[in-house]
Design an enzyme around this catalytic site. Structure first.
Site, mmCIF file in Angstrom:
data_model
loop_
_atom_site.group_PDB
_atom_site.id
_atom_site.type_symbol
_atom_site.label_atom_id
_atom_site.label_comp_id
_atom_site.label_asym_id
_atom_site.label_seq_id
_atom_site.Cartn_x
_atom_site.Cartn_y
_atom_site.Cartn_z
ATOM 1 N N LYS A 138 0.823 -1.226 0.000
ATOM 2 C CA LYS A 138 0.000 0.000 0.000
ATOM 3 C C LYS A 138 0.846 1.260 0.000
ATOM 4 O O LYS A 138 0.565 2.198 -0.719
ATOM 5 C CB LYS A 138 -0.858 0.080 1.272
ATOM 6 C CG LYS A 138 -2.024 -0.829 1.339
ATOM 7 C CD LYS A 138 -2.936 -0.463 2.511
ATOM 8 C CE LYS A 138 -2.250 -0.272 3.839
ATOM 9 N NZ LYS A 138 -1.826 -1.443 4.568
ATOM 10 N N ARG A 187 -10.040 2.098 8.114
ATOM 11 C CA ARG A 187 -9.584 0.736 8.358
ATOM 12 C C ARG A 187 -10.640 -0.087 9.094
ATOM 13 O O ARG A 187 -10.399 -1.248 9.398
ATOM 14 C CB ARG A 187 -8.348 0.820 9.227
ATOM 15 C CG ARG A 187 -7.218 -0.085 8.785
ATOM 16 C CD ARG A 187 -5.999 0.417 9.506
ATOM 17 N NE ARG A 187 -4.876 -0.416 9.469
ATOM 18 C CZ ARG A 187 -3.692 -0.036 8.989
ATOM 19 N NH1 ARG A 187 -3.556 1.141 8.406
ATOM 20 N NH2 ARG A 187 -2.670 -0.822 9.091
ATOM 21 N N ARG A 241 11.050 -2.127 11.580
ATOM 22 C CA ARG A 241 9.811 -1.559 12.131
ATOM 23 C C ARG A 241 9.406 -2.372 13.349
ATOM 24 O O ARG A 241 9.319 -3.591 13.291
ATOM 25 C CB ARG A 241 8.702 -1.630 11.072
ATOM 26 C CG ARG A 241 8.353 -0.277 10.512
ATOM 27 C CD ARG A 241 7.305 -0.384 9.467
ATOM 28 N NE ARG A 241 5.981 -0.702 10.028
ATOM 29 C CZ ARG A 241 4.848 -0.516 9.379
ATOM 30 N NH1 ARG A 241 4.871 -0.016 8.157
ATOM 31 N NH2 ARG A 241 3.694 -0.828 9.918
ATOM 32 N N ARG A 289 -1.466 -8.402 13.409
ATOM 33 C CA ARG A 289 -1.926 -7.330 12.510
ATOM 34 C C ARG A 289 -2.731 -7.900 11.348
ATOM 35 O O ARG A 289 -3.699 -7.294 10.891
ATOM 36 C CB ARG A 289 -0.739 -6.509 12.001
ATOM 37 C CG ARG A 289 -0.178 -5.607 13.111
ATOM 38 C CD ARG A 289 1.165 -5.029 12.746
ATOM 39 N NE ARG A 289 1.114 -4.158 11.605
ATOM 40 C CZ ARG A 289 2.041 -4.108 10.654
ATOM 41 N NH1 ARG A 289 3.097 -4.881 10.715
ATOM 42 N NH2 ARG A 289 1.917 -3.272 9.663
HETATM 43 P P1 AMP Z 1 0.375 0.919 8.696
HETATM 44 O O1 AMP Z 1 1.697 1.567 8.475
HETATM 45 O O2 AMP Z 1 -0.696 1.396 7.771
HETATM 46 O O3 AMP Z 1 0.473 -0.580 8.719
HETATM 47 O O4 AMP Z 1 -0.121 1.361 10.175
HETATM 48 C C1 AMP Z 1 0.652 1.054 11.314
HETATM 49 C C2 AMP Z 1 -0.210 1.063 12.555
HETATM 50 O O5 AMP Z 1 -0.821 2.351 12.731
HETATM 51 C C3 AMP Z 1 -1.389 0.099 12.556
HETATM 52 O O6 AMP Z 1 -1.008 -1.211 12.923
HETATM 53 C C4 AMP Z 1 -2.310 0.750 13.575
HETATM 54 O O7 AMP Z 1 -1.857 0.524 14.895
HETATM 55 C C5 AMP Z 1 -2.120 2.222 13.287
HETATM 56 N N1 AMP Z 1 -3.111 2.731 12.303
HETATM 57 C C6 AMP Z 1 -2.872 3.208 11.047
HETATM 58 N N2 AMP Z 1 -4.010 3.592 10.444
HETATM 59 C C7 AMP Z 1 -5.006 3.360 11.335
HETATM 60 C C8 AMP Z 1 -6.430 3.547 11.312
HETATM 61 N N3 AMP Z 1 -7.060 4.039 10.242
HETATM 62 N N4 AMP Z 1 -7.133 3.195 12.419
HETATM 63 C C9 AMP Z 1 -6.528 2.707 13.503
HETATM 64 N N5 AMP Z 1 -5.199 2.495 13.592
HETATM 65 C C10 AMP Z 1 -4.443 2.823 12.527
#
Ligand code: AMP
Length: 191
Positions: free
Chosen positions: A13, A88, A133, A144
């Site tokens: 993404k 999400r 990360r 996740r």
């Molecule tokens: P990502 O980099 O998109 O995988 O996001 C990393 C982390 O940020 C996720 O595992 C969530 O803990 C948090 N996060 C990102 N976007 C959202 C969202 N829309 N709602 C809730 N938590 C989010």
């Protein structure tokens, strides 16, 4: 171009969202990147988000809504954006739709990156090693993906129902997947 990137962690993404944004000259807004920046800077929102992120859980809706709205207000959302990582959950999608209808700023397209489970685990393992990360450690990654299946996957049906859903085969090289996304976007009516 007002696009939403959907797909499990590790589906590409972030990488593909940046390329779509560059092609249309619109900002790429990644909620994960925004949250990591808040955590790194030690802001109040970052301190509140950190525990959830480290566990691989979603941060509370109110917190994410504040972060997204703050970022959207910095650009001109009516001119377009690629949103990556929000909404999400169905609740977030419904809230976003409510705001969007009032402002007239609706998504044009939802790009969903589909990828086989084994390839996903391989990529996440690689990313955990190379980028370090904190949430790419094996047990957290599994969690996740479970959270994605339970909370985010239902968005597929939601956006299919609104007729703006495009499924993309995300198994392949970065360039191959970008090629598929651009081809699919070029086939959209009015493109
Ligand atoms: P990502 O980099 O998109 O995988 O996001 C990393 C982390 O940020 C996720 O595992 C969530 O803990 C948090 N996060 C990102 N976007 C959202 C969202 N829309 N709602 C809730 N938590 C989010």
């Amino acid at each position: 171009m007002r696009a939403l990137m959907l797909g499990p962690p590790g589906s590409g993404k972030g990488t593909q969202g940046a390329r779509v944004a560059a092609r249309y000259g619109v900002p790429h807004i990644s909620t994960g990147d925004l949250l990591r920046a808040h955590v790194a800077a030690g802001t109040r929102m970052g301190r509140a988000a950190r525990v959830y992120m480290e566990r691989g859980d979603l941060v509370p809706d109110l917190l994410i809504a504040a972060i997204v709205l703050e970022r959207l207000a910095e650009s001109e959302p009516s001119k377009g954006f690629v949103l990556d990582g929000f909404p999400r959950t169905l609740e977030q999608a419904q809230a976003a739709y409510g705001v969007a209808r009032e402002t007239g700023i609706l998504f044009d397209v939802v790009l969903c990156l589909d990828i086989p489970h084994d390839e996903l685990m391989r990529r996440l393992d690689e990313r955990g090693r190379s980028q370090g990360r904190a949430d790419d450690e094996v047990a957290t990654v599994r969690h996740r993906i479970e959270v994605y299946q339970a909370k985010t996957a239902p968005l597929r049906e939601y956006y299919e129902g609104r007729g703006i859903f495009l499924a993309i085969d995300a198994d392949g090289s970065v360039d191959e997947v970008t090629g598929r996304i651009f081809a699919a976007l070029d086939r959209l009516p009015g493109a």
